[in-house]
Design a protein around this motif. Structure first.
Motif, PDB file in Angstrom:
ATOM      1  N   UNK A   2       0.825  -1.202   0.000  1.00  0.00           N
ATOM      2  CA  UNK A   2       0.000   0.000   0.000  1.00  0.00           C
ATOM      3  C   UNK A   2       0.864   1.258   0.000  1.00  0.00           C
ATOM      4  N   UNK A   3       0.217   2.366  -0.347  1.00  0.00           N
ATOM      5  CA  UNK A   3       0.892   3.648  -0.380  1.00  0.00           C
ATOM      6  C   UNK A   3       0.369   4.518   0.764  1.00  0.00           C
ATOM      7  N   UNK A   4       1.247   5.343   1.278  1.00  0.00           N
ATOM      8  CA  UNK A   4       0.870   6.321   2.294  1.00  0.00           C
ATOM      9  C   UNK A   4       0.807   7.678   1.610  1.00  0.00           C
ATOM     10  N   UNK A   5      -0.221   8.450   1.882  1.00  0.00           N
ATOM     11  CA  UNK A   5      -0.392   9.759   1.263  1.00  0.00           C
ATOM     12  C   UNK A   5       0.039  10.858   2.226  1.00  0.00           C
ATOM     13  N   UNK A   6       0.841  11.793   1.711  1.00  0.00           N
ATOM     14  CA  UNK A   6       1.260  12.970   2.476  1.00  0.00           C
ATOM     15  C   UNK A   6       0.885  14.201   1.665  1.00  0.00           C
ATOM     16  N   UNK A   7      -0.041  14.986   2.159  1.00  0.00           N
ATOM     17  CA  UNK A   7      -0.499  16.191   1.468  1.00  0.00           C
ATOM     18  C   UNK A   7       0.188  17.402   2.091  1.00  0.00           C
ATOM     19  N   UNK A   8       1.104  18.003   1.338  1.00  0.00           N
ATOM     20  CA  UNK A   8       1.823  19.182   1.814  1.00  0.00           C
ATOM     21  C   UNK A   8       1.513  20.391   0.928  1.00  0.00           C
ATOM     22  N   UNK A   9       0.355  20.369   0.303  1.00  0.00           N
ATOM     23  CA  UNK A   9      -0.048  21.481  -0.552  1.00  0.00           C
ATOM     24  C   UNK A   9      -0.126  22.761   0.282  1.00  0.00           C
ATOM     25  N   UNK A  10       0.380  23.838  -0.293  1.00  0.00           N
ATOM     26  CA  UNK A  10       0.353  25.123   0.388  1.00  0.00           C
ATOM     27  C   UNK A  10       1.584  25.396   1.237  1.00  0.00           C
ATOM     28  N   UNK A  11       2.394  24.389   1.480  1.00  0.00           N
ATOM     29  CA  UNK A  11       3.612  24.586   2.273  1.00  0.00           C
ATOM     30  C   UNK A  11       4.780  24.939   1.357  1.00  0.00           C
ATOM     31  N   UNK A  12       5.674  25.785   1.861  1.00  0.00           N
ATOM     32  CA  UNK A  12       6.829  26.228   1.093  1.00  0.00           C
ATOM     33  C   UNK A  12       8.090  25.518   1.538  1.00  0.00           C
ATOM     34  N   UNK A  13       9.072  25.537   0.660  1.00  0.00           N
ATOM     35  CA  UNK A  13      10.392  24.967   0.913  1.00  0.00           C
ATOM     36  C   UNK A  13      10.927  25.534   2.227  1.00  0.00           C
ATOM     37  N   UNK A  14      11.484  24.713   3.065  1.00  0.00           N
ATOM     38  CA  UNK A  14      11.825  23.294   2.931  1.00  0.00           C
ATOM     39  C   UNK A  14      10.801  22.333   3.533  1.00  0.00           C
ATOM     40  N   UNK A  15       9.644  22.835   3.948  1.00  0.00           N
ATOM     41  CA  UNK A  15       8.689  21.997   4.679  1.00  0.00           C
ATOM     42  C   UNK A  15       8.230  20.737   3.938  1.00  0.00           C
ATOM     43  N   UNK A  31       8.487   0.672   1.387  1.00  0.00           N
ATOM     44  CA  UNK A  31       7.139   1.250   1.363  1.00  0.00           C
ATOM     45  C   UNK A  31       7.106   2.469   0.448  1.00  0.00           C
ATOM     46  N   UNK A  32       5.919   2.753  -0.098  1.00  0.00           N
ATOM     47  CA  UNK A  32       5.739   3.892  -0.993  1.00  0.00           C
ATOM     48  C   UNK A  32       5.071   5.051  -0.252  1.00  0.00           C
ATOM     49  N   UNK A  33       5.566   6.247  -0.541  1.00  0.00           N
ATOM     50  CA  UNK A  33       4.982   7.474   0.002  1.00  0.00           C
ATOM     51  C   UNK A  33       4.598   8.351  -1.172  1.00  0.00           C
ATOM     52  N   UNK A  34       3.324   8.732  -1.247  1.00  0.00           N
ATOM     53  CA  UNK A  34       2.841   9.638  -2.281  1.00  0.00           C
ATOM     54  C   UNK A  34       2.752  11.022  -1.668  1.00  0.00           C
ATOM     55  N   UNK A  35       3.450  11.978  -2.274  1.00  0.00           N
ATOM     56  CA  UNK A  35       3.487  13.345  -1.762  1.00  0.00           C
ATOM     57  C   UNK A  35       2.784  14.267  -2.759  1.00  0.00           C
ATOM     58  N   UNK A  36       1.843  15.049  -2.257  1.00  0.00           N
ATOM     59  CA  UNK A  36       1.172  16.066  -3.061  1.00  0.00           C
ATOM     60  C   UNK A  36       1.669  17.423  -2.600  1.00  0.00           C
ATOM     61  N   UNK A  37       2.229  18.210  -3.527  1.00  0.00           N
ATOM     62  CA  UNK A  37       2.815  19.504  -3.178  1.00  0.00           C
ATOM     63  C   UNK A  37       2.423  20.551  -4.217  1.00  0.00           C
ATOM     64  N   UNK A  38       2.483  21.805  -3.810  1.00  0.00           N
ATOM     65  CA  UNK A  38       2.218  22.909  -4.732  1.00  0.00           C
ATOM     66  C   UNK A  38       3.401  23.866  -4.844  1.00  0.00           C
ATOM     67  N   UNK A  39       4.410  23.697  -4.034  1.00  0.00           N
ATOM     68  CA  UNK A  39       5.587  24.568  -4.070  1.00  0.00           C
ATOM     69  C   UNK A  39       6.412  24.249  -5.320  1.00  0.00           C
ATOM     70  N   UNK A  40       6.615  25.224  -6.223  1.00  0.00           N
ATOM     71  CA  UNK A  40       7.393  24.968  -7.442  1.00  0.00           C
ATOM     72  C   UNK A  40       8.806  24.442  -7.165  1.00  0.00           C
ATOM     73  N   UNK A  41       9.383  24.803  -6.021  1.00  0.00           N
ATOM     74  CA  UNK A  41      10.729  24.334  -5.682  1.00  0.00           C
ATOM     75  C   UNK A  41      10.771  22.822  -5.486  1.00  0.00           C
ATOM     76  N   UNK A  42       9.622  22.212  -5.220  1.00  0.00           N
ATOM     77  CA  UNK A  42       9.579  20.758  -5.005  1.00  0.00           C
ATOM     78  C   UNK A  42      10.030  19.986  -6.237  1.00  0.00           C
ATOM     79  N   UNK A  43       9.889  20.584  -7.424  1.00  0.00           N
ATOM     80  CA  UNK A  43      10.332  19.910  -8.659  1.00  0.00           C
ATOM     81  C   UNK A  43      11.811  19.537  -8.593  1.00  0.00           C
TER      82      UNK A  43
END
Length: 77
Positions: A2-15, A31-43
């Motif tokens: 299974x995958x674990x979801x981590x939603x960090x949308x709206x947080x800025x680098x380095x969070x 194990x798999x971790x799925x991260x959802x982010x909106x910070x462009x630096x995350x790329x």
């Protein structure tokens, strides 16, 4: 596995990376971790984080302004 979801949308680098690192510490090896982010630096941050720590960046996609990263925790500590 299974995958674990981590939603960090709206947080800025380095969070996003710091929270992903903390989440990975609580997961078993492989194990798999799925991260959802909106910070462009995350790329750049997540590939660099994986290269530095030995975790695998399985997938990196973007849809409607949301970046989605799938990380697999390294097997060897």
């Amino acid at each position: 596995m299974s995958e674990t979801l981590l939603d960090v949308q709206g947080l800025s680098c380095p969070l996003p990376v710091l929270k992903a690192n903390k989440a990975l510490r609580g997961l078993p090896p492989g194990a798999a971790l799925v991260v959802l982010a909106t910070d462009p630096a995350a790329r750049k941050d997540f590939p660099a984080f994986c290269a530095e720590t030995g975790h695998e960046l399985v997938e990196a996609t973007e849809a409607e302004g949301v970046l989605r990263f799938v990380l697999r925790k390294r097997v060897a500590a």
